[in-house]
Design a protein around this motif. Structure first.
Motif, PDB file in Angstrom:
ATOM      1  N   GLY A 173      24.396 -33.508 -62.303  1.00 30.67           N
ATOM      2  CA  GLY A 173      23.577 -32.961 -63.384  1.00 30.67           C
ATOM      3  C   GLY A 173      23.086 -31.547 -62.656  1.00 30.67           C
ATOM      4  N   SER A 174      21.837 -31.471 -62.859  1.00 31.38           N
ATOM      5  CA  SER A 174      21.319 -30.082 -62.342  1.00 31.38           C
ATOM      6  C   SER A 174      20.882 -30.378 -60.890  1.00 31.38           C
ATOM      7  CB  SER A 174      19.936 -29.650 -62.700  1.00 31.38           C
ATOM      8  OG  SER A 174      18.973 -30.645 -62.515  1.00 31.38           O
ATOM      9  N   THR A 177      17.635 -32.105 -60.255  1.00 32.79           N
ATOM     10  CA  THR A 177      17.877 -33.615 -60.742  1.00 32.79           C
ATOM     11  C   THR A 177      18.412 -34.338 -59.756  1.00 32.79           C
ATOM     12  OG1 THR A 177      18.030 -33.173 -63.084  1.00 32.79           O
ATOM     13  CG2 THR A 177      18.658 -35.344 -62.130  1.00 32.79           C
ATOM     14  N   GLU A 178      19.429 -33.867 -58.990  1.00 28.15           N
ATOM     15  CA  GLU A 178      19.906 -34.366 -58.020  1.00 28.15           C
ATOM     16  C   GLU A 178      19.058 -34.527 -56.662  1.00 28.15           C
ATOM     17  OE1 GLU A 178      22.862 -36.571 -56.144  1.00 28.15           O
ATOM     18  OE2 GLU A 178      23.053 -35.758 -58.161  1.00 28.15           O
ATOM     19  N   LEU A 180      15.620 -34.705 -56.711  1.00 28.31           N
ATOM     20  CA  LEU A 180      14.674 -35.524 -57.065  1.00 28.31           C
ATOM     21  C   LEU A 180      15.215 -36.874 -56.810  1.00 28.31           C
ATOM     22  CD1 LEU A 180      12.980 -33.922 -60.113  1.00 28.31           C
ATOM     23  CD2 LEU A 180      12.140 -34.142 -57.704  1.00 28.31           C
ATOM     24  N   HIS A 181      16.450 -37.383 -57.448  1.00 32.99           N
ATOM     25  CA  HIS A 181      17.168 -38.638 -57.267  1.00 32.99           C
ATOM     26  C   HIS A 181      17.210 -38.849 -55.602  1.00 32.99           C
ATOM     27  CE1 HIS A 181      18.356 -39.371 -60.759  1.00 32.99           C
ATOM     28  NE2 HIS A 181      19.547 -38.566 -61.043  1.00 32.99           N
ATOM     29  N   GLU A 212      11.977 -26.736 -62.146  1.00 28.99           N
ATOM     30  CA  GLU A 212      11.970 -28.038 -62.533  1.00 28.99           C
ATOM     31  C   GLU A 212      10.952 -28.688 -61.528  1.00 28.99           C
ATOM     32  OE1 GLU A 212      15.331 -30.528 -63.214  1.00 28.99           O
ATOM     33  OE2 GLU A 212      16.680 -28.815 -63.879  1.00 28.99           O
ATOM     34  N   SER A 217       8.535 -32.469 -60.888  1.00 28.26           N
ATOM     35  CA  SER A 217       8.347 -33.474 -59.396  1.00 28.26           C
ATOM     36  C   SER A 217       7.315 -34.490 -59.391  1.00 28.26           C
ATOM     37  CB  SER A 217       8.045 -32.370 -58.308  1.00 28.26           C
ATOM     38  OG  SER A 217       8.003 -33.246 -57.014  1.00 28.26           O
TER      39      SER A 217
END
Length: 225
Positions: A173-174, A177-178, A180-181, A212, A217
């Motif tokens: 995705g963004s 997002t990656e 934070l994964h 983001e 976070s």
């Protein structure tokens, strides 16, 4: 005469309100000093003005700014502080109670902002039990990409930082997002990243990852611009 009486009443109301505010500020100062008793040096500064402008002005005396997310109109805007303060900023989410520094994720991008963030974060990285270098979504030649993380890792090792792994990810995705994964998977408690943005026609425009991290976070973020 009636107008003069009205002016006096308004002046008295302002005086009473300022008196109440002054008492609240003194109470916050007392609370702040009590919480910082374990520190070798602590100083409380206050003024009746915009929180953001006050913080930006007083940043000249600081090594690091520690701020919250800014939930109300009375709070300083974290993004503006990151871009204008000229100091590294530690953004603390509402749920954080401590910063154990068990595992730190460095969100690497080969830019001026990220290089400065890594340098600014050295005192934290040197205390961390493990540091992970993470590069997400870089569109560059394979030979160029191969040198990035090893170079950063070597720099950190020279500064007594324990680099546990170098991780490259393609975002599903963004990029944020990656990233934070990875933070969730690795159970990291701090992200170190560059802060990106600029001002256009009086409006602050933030990079996607920066925006983001500022808003979503779940762990502390240390950002430098």
């Amino acid at each position: 005469m009636a107008g003069l009486h009205g002016w006096r009443r308004r002046a008295e109301q302002v005086k009473i309100r300022l008196s109440k505010d002054d008492g609240a500020v003194r109470a916050e100062g007392k609370k702040f000093r009590a919480q910082g008793r374990s520190l070798t040096q602590i100083e409380w500064r206050s003024a009746f003005e915009s929180p953001g402008e006050l913080l930006l002005r007083e940043a000249r005396a600081a090594d690091l700014l520690v701020i919250g997310r800014g939930r109300s109109e009375y709070d300083a805007d974290p993004g503006v502080i990151v871009l204008r303060a000229g100091r590294p900023v530690l953004l603390v989410p509402d749920t954080a109670a401590a910063l154990p520094l068990r595992r730190v994720v460095v969100a690497w991008k080969d830019t001026r902002e990220c290089r400065r963030a890594v340098r600014d974060a050295l005192p934290f990285l040197q205390q961390a039990k493990e540091v992970l270098l993470v590069e997400v979504g870089e569109n560059k030649s394979e030979s160029q990409a191969k040198n990035n993380l090893p170079d950063v890792a070597a720099y950190l090792v020279r500064h007594r930082v324990i680099v546990a792994a170098e991780v490259r990810r393609r975002p599903h995705g963004s990029v944020a997002t990656e990233l934070l994964h990875v933070v969730e998977e690795e159970k990291a408690d701090l992200i170190v990243a560059g802060g990106y943005g600029h001002s256009r026609l009086g409006e602050w425009i933030f990079g996607g990852v920066t925006r983001e991290l500022l808003t979503a976070s779940p762990v502390c973020c240390m950002l430098s611009h």
